[in-house]
Design an enzyme around this catalytic site. Structure first.
Site, PDB file in Angstrom:
ATOM      1  N   GLU A  66      33.370  30.809  31.573  1.00  0.00           N
ATOM      2  CA  GLU A  66      31.972  30.368  31.535  1.00  0.00           C
ATOM      3  C   GLU A  66      31.230  31.159  30.474  1.00  0.00           C
ATOM      4  O   GLU A  66      31.734  32.172  29.995  1.00  0.00           O
ATOM      5  CB  GLU A  66      31.303  30.637  32.900  1.00  0.00           C
ATOM      6  CG  GLU A  66      31.942  29.895  34.030  1.00  0.00           C
ATOM      7  CD  GLU A  66      31.376  30.304  35.392  1.00  0.00           C
ATOM      8  OE1 GLU A  66      30.316  30.940  35.437  1.00  0.00           O
ATOM      9  OE2 GLU A  66      32.028  29.975  36.389  1.00  0.00           O
ATOM     10  N   LYS A 109      28.112  33.662  29.338  1.00  0.00           N
ATOM     11  CA  LYS A 109      27.318  34.703  29.995  1.00  0.00           C
ATOM     12  C   LYS A 109      25.868  34.532  29.552  1.00  0.00           C
ATOM     13  O   LYS A 109      25.504  34.874  28.433  1.00  0.00           O
ATOM     14  CB  LYS A 109      27.845  36.087  29.618  1.00  0.00           C
ATOM     15  CG  LYS A 109      27.200  37.193  30.423  1.00  0.00           C
ATOM     16  CD  LYS A 109      27.973  38.481  30.279  1.00  0.00           C
ATOM     17  CE  LYS A 109      27.477  39.558  31.215  1.00  0.00           C
ATOM     18  NZ  LYS A 109      26.084  39.876  31.087  1.00  0.00           N
ATOM     19  N   ASP A 113      21.991  35.004  29.162  1.00  0.00           N
ATOM     20  CA  ASP A 113      21.250  36.243  29.033  1.00  0.00           C
ATOM     21  C   ASP A 113      19.824  36.047  29.525  1.00  0.00           C
ATOM     22  O   ASP A 113      18.916  35.752  28.759  1.00  0.00           O
ATOM     23  CB  ASP A 113      21.272  36.668  27.559  1.00  0.00           C
ATOM     24  CG  ASP A 113      20.936  38.128  27.401  1.00  0.00           C
ATOM     25  OD1 ASP A 113      20.903  38.842  28.420  1.00  0.00           O
ATOM     26  OD2 ASP A 113      20.702  38.549  26.257  1.00  0.00           O
ATOM     27  N   TYR A 125      25.740  29.608  38.738  1.00  0.00           N
ATOM     28  CA  TYR A 125      27.142  29.842  38.392  1.00  0.00           C
ATOM     29  C   TYR A 125      27.989  30.511  39.473  1.00  0.00           C
ATOM     30  O   TYR A 125      29.113  30.889  39.237  1.00  0.00           O
ATOM     31  CB  TYR A 125      27.250  30.657  37.102  1.00  0.00           C
ATOM     32  CG  TYR A 125      26.363  31.892  37.068  1.00  0.00           C
ATOM     33  CD1 TYR A 125      26.522  32.910  37.993  1.00  0.00           C
ATOM     34  CD2 TYR A 125      25.382  32.018  36.093  1.00  0.00           C
ATOM     35  CE1 TYR A 125      25.721  34.018  37.964  1.00  0.00           C
ATOM     36  CE2 TYR A 125      24.571  33.148  36.059  1.00  0.00           C
ATOM     37  CZ  TYR A 125      24.745  34.147  36.998  1.00  0.00           C
ATOM     38  OH  TYR A 125      23.947  35.247  36.968  1.00  0.00           O
ATOM     39  N   LYS A 177      31.885  40.779  25.966  1.00  0.00           N
ATOM     40  CA  LYS A 177      30.603  40.771  25.247  1.00  0.00           C
ATOM     41  C   LYS A 177      30.834  40.527  23.769  1.00  0.00           C
ATOM     42  O   LYS A 177      31.704  41.163  23.157  1.00  0.00           O
ATOM     43  CB  LYS A 177      29.921  42.133  25.404  1.00  0.00           C
ATOM     44  CG  LYS A 177      29.542  42.445  26.832  1.00  0.00           C
ATOM     45  CD  LYS A 177      28.143  41.970  27.118  1.00  0.00           C
ATOM     46  CE  LYS A 177      27.512  42.884  28.125  1.00  0.00           C
ATOM     47  NZ  LYS A 177      26.173  43.201  27.916  1.00  0.00           N
ATOM     48  N   CYS A 180       4.944  68.870  18.558  1.00  0.00           N
ATOM     49  CA  CYS A 180       4.773  67.630  19.320  1.00  0.00           C
ATOM     50  C   CYS A 180       3.599  66.818  18.745  1.00  0.00           C
ATOM     51  O   CYS A 180       2.494  67.345  18.618  1.00  0.00           O
ATOM     52  CB  CYS A 180       4.501  67.962  20.783  1.00  0.00           C
ATOM     53  SG  CYS A 180       4.134  66.502  21.763  1.00  0.00           S
ATOM     54  N   CYS A 232       0.709  66.811  21.562  1.00  0.00           N
ATOM     55  CA  CYS A 232      -0.034  67.969  22.054  1.00  0.00           C
ATOM     56  C   CYS A 232       0.094  69.193  21.157  1.00  0.00           C
ATOM     57  O   CYS A 232      -0.480  70.235  21.453  1.00  0.00           O
ATOM     58  CB  CYS A 232       0.398  68.298  23.487  1.00  0.00           C
ATOM     59  SG  CYS A 232       2.061  68.979  23.574  1.00  0.00           S
ATOM     60  N   CYS A 265       9.533  68.234  23.791  1.00  0.00           N
ATOM     61  CA  CYS A 265       8.310  69.017  23.897  1.00  0.00           C
ATOM     62  C   CYS A 265       8.334  69.719  25.251  1.00  0.00           C
ATOM     63  O   CYS A 265       8.398  69.063  26.290  1.00  0.00           O
ATOM     64  CB  CYS A 265       7.100  68.092  23.793  1.00  0.00           C
ATOM     65  SG  CYS A 265       5.590  68.896  24.330  1.00  0.00           S
ATOM     66  N   CYS A 292       1.277  67.857  28.313  1.00  0.00           N
ATOM     67  CA  CYS A 292       1.442  66.902  27.215  1.00  0.00           C
ATOM     68  C   CYS A 292       1.188  65.490  27.784  1.00  0.00           C
ATOM     69  O   CYS A 292       1.882  65.066  28.713  1.00  0.00           O
ATOM     70  CB  CYS A 292       2.857  67.042  26.677  1.00  0.00           C
ATOM     71  SG  CYS A 292       3.284  65.891  25.382  1.00  0.00           S
TER      72      CYS A 292
HETATM   73  S1  IVH Z   1      29.072  35.765  37.970  1.00  0.00           S
HETATM   74  C1  IVH Z   1      30.132  38.442  41.601  1.00  0.00           C
HETATM   75  N1  IVH Z   1      28.685  34.210  35.906  1.00  0.00           N
HETATM   76  O1  IVH Z   1      25.865  38.791  34.268  1.00  0.00           O
HETATM   77  C2  IVH Z   1      29.934  37.921  40.219  1.00  0.00           C
HETATM   78  N2  IVH Z   1      27.362  36.179  36.077  1.00  0.00           N
HETATM   79  O2  IVH Z   1      26.756  41.761  34.447  1.00  0.00           O
HETATM   80  C3  IVH Z   1      28.620  37.292  40.034  1.00  0.00           C
HETATM   81  N3  IVH Z   1      25.717  36.438  34.272  1.00  0.00           N
HETATM   82  O3  IVH Z   1      24.197  39.967  37.065  1.00  0.00           O
HETATM   83  C4  IVH Z   1      28.212  37.090  38.628  1.00  0.00           C
HETATM   84  N4  IVH Z   1      26.225  34.587  33.194  1.00  0.00           N
HETATM   85  O4  IVH Z   1      23.201  37.980  35.932  1.00  0.00           O
HETATM   86  C5  IVH Z   1      28.319  35.352  36.522  1.00  0.00           C
HETATM   87  N5  IVH Z   1      28.458  32.698  34.148  1.00  0.00           N
HETATM   88  C6  IVH Z   1      28.079  33.827  34.767  1.00  0.00           C
HETATM   89  C7  IVH Z   1      27.047  34.667  34.269  1.00  0.00           C
HETATM   90  C8  IVH Z   1      26.726  35.850  34.953  1.00  0.00           C
HETATM   91  C9  IVH Z   1      25.435  35.644  33.214  1.00  0.00           C
HETATM   92  C10 IVH Z   1      25.038  37.714  34.543  1.00  0.00           C
HETATM   93  C11 IVH Z   1      24.587  37.896  35.950  1.00  0.00           C
HETATM   94  C12 IVH Z   1      25.136  39.216  36.396  1.00  0.00           C
HETATM   95  C13 IVH Z   1      25.530  39.848  35.104  1.00  0.00           C
HETATM   96  C14 IVH Z   1      26.725  40.741  35.326  1.00  0.00           C
END
Ligand code: IVH
Length: 672
Positions: free
Chosen positions: A114, A116, A118, A226, A313, A407, A410, A425, A431
């Site tokens: 899937e 990720k 953001d 998800y 990532k 600083c 201060c 500082c 400060c």
């Molecule tokens: S699964 C138990 N699927 O990534 C596992 N997370 O660092 C539940 N996130 O807090 C997470 N896309 O906010 C899952 N396709 C995806 C995701 C996803 C983004 C985020 C989520 C989680 C963070 C983990």
């Protein structure tokens, strides 16, 4: 119209509107015009006003939000919201794959790939097809109840379609702001003289925390789901369940694929690493999940994240621009951070004007000069950082610059701690940013939880000369607050109530709230158990402090230093006089030390105790809970339906497998 007839019509309209909502916001295929939709909505709204007996918080009319300020209640997640482990290259991903393979004993399995997303994680809880509450991640255990804000997001169903959903379940996803909508919103904000958001993620997370839900309704938020959790999910795999959830009306992202090997996963990664720039929303990587729920269970969790999922990532995006000048900022703990002012440049969807330079060593290492062309990178952090210099483009006009030695706030000469790169500082109590920072730390959620106050008010109160330290908060009067801009009767009362309530906050949190250097949340908990009052802690000698688990020279030294300063003693006396819980009356929860040094893995279901009860018992008798069977495990506590991989592993390592009864027999009599 009679009330009973109104009820029938109201229910019909709600169902219709919910369906059109789904067609429009989830499927992007409306089958009626906006005008017709509005008419149905007006019809429903009028009926609900006339027949308030049929009010329903989940009615489609409730998506516009309300002007009443709601404080967020904290609610425990049914299943903790863990994070995911991160990987950054193929090797790390390969390692993950091998761990999975090994734990599953070379049994075949599939991955779900899937994207990720953001944004901000959200946990939606449904019962009998209705949205009951929506929680932010919070600290993973407790989240903020942001239901009224979530209801304004049209693609989130308030009432589910169909009838074949589990009676109770949770669905998790990400609230995000599409990049175009984000840019437009920022332009509008700037035009109105308001501060722009740094990136789409912050604006999504920030929007969820607005107290006034009718404001949230104006934010262009969307949500992808998800992950499903519940005791009775319809299918044995993640993929099938999540596709099924689309049929209940959820917005399930289409960017999901099943893969049978890690090599196929790389293809998915390479494709999206390029293609992500064409997506209408931000992603920062991909997520890999083992598809079978049974295998997921077998793999289990570490304290922080599932062993059956991981993220990969993408490398941060870079941009090249010119360094115009450098400012120095003083943080809450006195750390001085150099911040670069840059010629504005577009990076990962946002315009970057400022970037962090870390510290003097980093500047020297990169050999950065004013007016140099520099490389800026956006990692996970909010502020982008400078990672290099384009030396070839260096011109005559560039000039080196010296790090400041006093600083900027201060005037105190800066110091550098042995072994630390940052200048700081030392004027802790004099400060301004440090004074404000200490107070802001004190009011924080994990400390005194004075959310009604907020960072902005602390600045105001400080500028007005009303507070100079944390104890001053307890002398604030209503007249003081009312003389400030933005403060009305109601907000002043709210703040004073909050301050009053903070007197109930337990000792461990008060200790953390004091902001003693190196005394974080965990250390404060440990100390508060051993020393049951601030007076006892203050009286502790170096040797006594060092006896506490995990307290070393650094922390002990910092505590002794803190208590050696008369202004701190005076501060504590004032806090005690105000009535803070600077002592505890809790007693030790341990029952015995029969199991000291023994570690257990629990698996399966039991007849006499729940799994949590068993875990508590183990800890109460001095034992330790582990989540997977390793050579360090002493016992596998096996219940019905225990995972075969765990059993096999225990057998091969010759670890005793015990039943619930065997376990009980290990405990001293009469105190189970
Ligand atoms: S699964 C138990 N699927 O990534 C596992 N997370 O660092 C539940 N996130 O807090 C997470 N896309 O906010 C899952 N396709 C995806 C995701 C996803 C983004 C985020 C989520 C989680 C963070 C983990």
């Amino acid at each position: 119209m009679k009330s009973a007839d109104a009820k029938t019509r109201i229910e019909l309209l709600r169902k219709e509107l919910e369906k059109h909502n789904h067609n429009y916001y989830v499927l992007s295929q409306p089958i009626i015009s906006d005008f017709e939709y509005d008419l149905l909505m007006q019809d429903l709204d009028a009926l609900e006003k006339k027949f308030p007996e049929w009010a329903d918080p989940n009615s489609p009319t409730k998506r516009v939000g309300s002007d009443t300020l709601t404080e967020f209640r904290q609610v425990a997640h049914q299943y903790p919201m863990l994070s995911l482990g991160n990987t950054y290259n193929q090797e790390e991903l390969q390692d993950f794959d091998q761990r999975v393979r090994k734990s599953l004993g070379d049994e075949p399995f599939e991955y779900v790939c899937e994207l990720k997303y953001d944004g901000a994680a959200i946990n939606l809880y449904y019962e009998n097809g209705k949205l009951i509450h929506a929680l932010t991640r919070g600290d993973g255990v407790l989240g903020d109840d942001v239901t009224s804000n979530i209801k304004t997001i049209r693609s989130i169903p308030l009432t589910l379609l169909g009838t074949d959903w589990p009676e109770r379940f949770e669905i998790r996803g990400e609230v995000y702001m599409p990049v175009d909508a984000f840019r437009k919103m920022n332009e509008e904000r700037e035009a109105r003289g308001e501060q722009a958001f740094a990136n789409p993620r912050n604006s999504a997370a920030g929007s969820l925390k607005i107290l006034n839900s009718s404001e949230v309704a104006k934010r262009p938020l969307e949500c992808f789901l998800y992950y499903l959790a519940g005791a009775t999910l319809p299918f044995p795999t993640h993929y099938e369940n999540i596709q099924k959830a689309a049929g209940w009306g959820f917005n399930i992202p289409p960017y999901i694929e099943l893969k049978s090997s890690i090599e196929d996963v790389y293809e998915f990664i390479h494709y999206w690493d390029k293609e992500r720039e064409n997506l209408p929303f931000a992603i920062d990587g991909i997520v890999l999940k083992v598809n079978s729920l049974r295998q997921q269970e077998e793999l289990g969790f570490t304290a922080k994240s599932p062993r059956w999922a991981i993220s990969y990532k993408f490398k941060a995006e870079q941009a090249r621009t010119r360094l115009l000048s450098i400012d120095f900022q003083v943080g809450r703990t006195g750390t001085v951070t150099p911040v670069a002012n840059l010629e504005p440049v577009l990076l990962a969807g946002t315009t970057v004007k400022r970037a962090s330079l870390h510290n003097a060593d980093q500047i020297a290492l990169l050999d950065i000069r004013l007016l140099d062309y520099v490389l800026v990178e956006k990692g996970g952090e909010i502020i982008p950082k400078i990672v290099g210099v384009d030396k070839e483009a260096r011109s005559e006009e560039t000039e080196s610059f010296a790090f400041i030695d006093t600083c900027p706030e201060c005037g105190t000469p800066l110091e550098r701690e042995e072994g630390f790169a940052a200048h700081f500082c030392p004027n802790e109590d004099g400060c301004p940013p440090q004074i404000k920072g200490k107070i802001i730390h004190f009011i924080g959620r994990k400390a005194m939880n004075l959310e009604s106050l907020g960072e902005e008010s602390i600045h105001q109160l400080y500028e007005a000369g009303l507070i100079r330290n944390i104890a001053d908060l307890y002398s604030l009067k209503k007249e003081d607050l009312l003389q400030l801009e933005r403060f009305g009767e109601k907000s002043a009362d709210n703040i004073l109530n909050g301050i009053e309530q903070s007197k109930q906050i337990p000792w461990a949190k008060c200790l953390f709230a004091l902001g003693i250097r190196h005394v974080g949340e965990t250390v404060a908990k440990k100390l508060s158990k051993k020393f049951t009052s601030i007076d006892a802690l203050r009286a502790a000698t170096l040797e006594e402090l060092l006896q506490v688990d995990e307290i070393g020279e650094k922390i002990a030294g910092s505590l002794l230093d803190y208590f050696s300063q008369p202004q701190h003693i005076e501060l504590i006396a004032r806090l005690q006089a105000a009535g803070l819980q600077l002592e505890s009356f809790e007693t030790d929860t341990s029952l015995s030390d029969t199991l000291t040094g023994k570690s257990f893995v629990i698996s399966g279901t039991f007849t006499r105790h729940s799994r949590d009860e068993l875990k508590n018992l183990i800890e109460a008798h001095g034992g330790k809970n582990l989540s997977s069977v390793t050579a360090k495990t002493h016992y596998l506590l096996a219940g019905d339906g225990i995972g075969p991989a765990k059993l096999q592993k225990a057998e091969s390592l010759k670890i005793p497998i015990i039943s619930e009864e065997d376990f009980e027999a290990m405990l001293p009599e009469n105190i189970i």
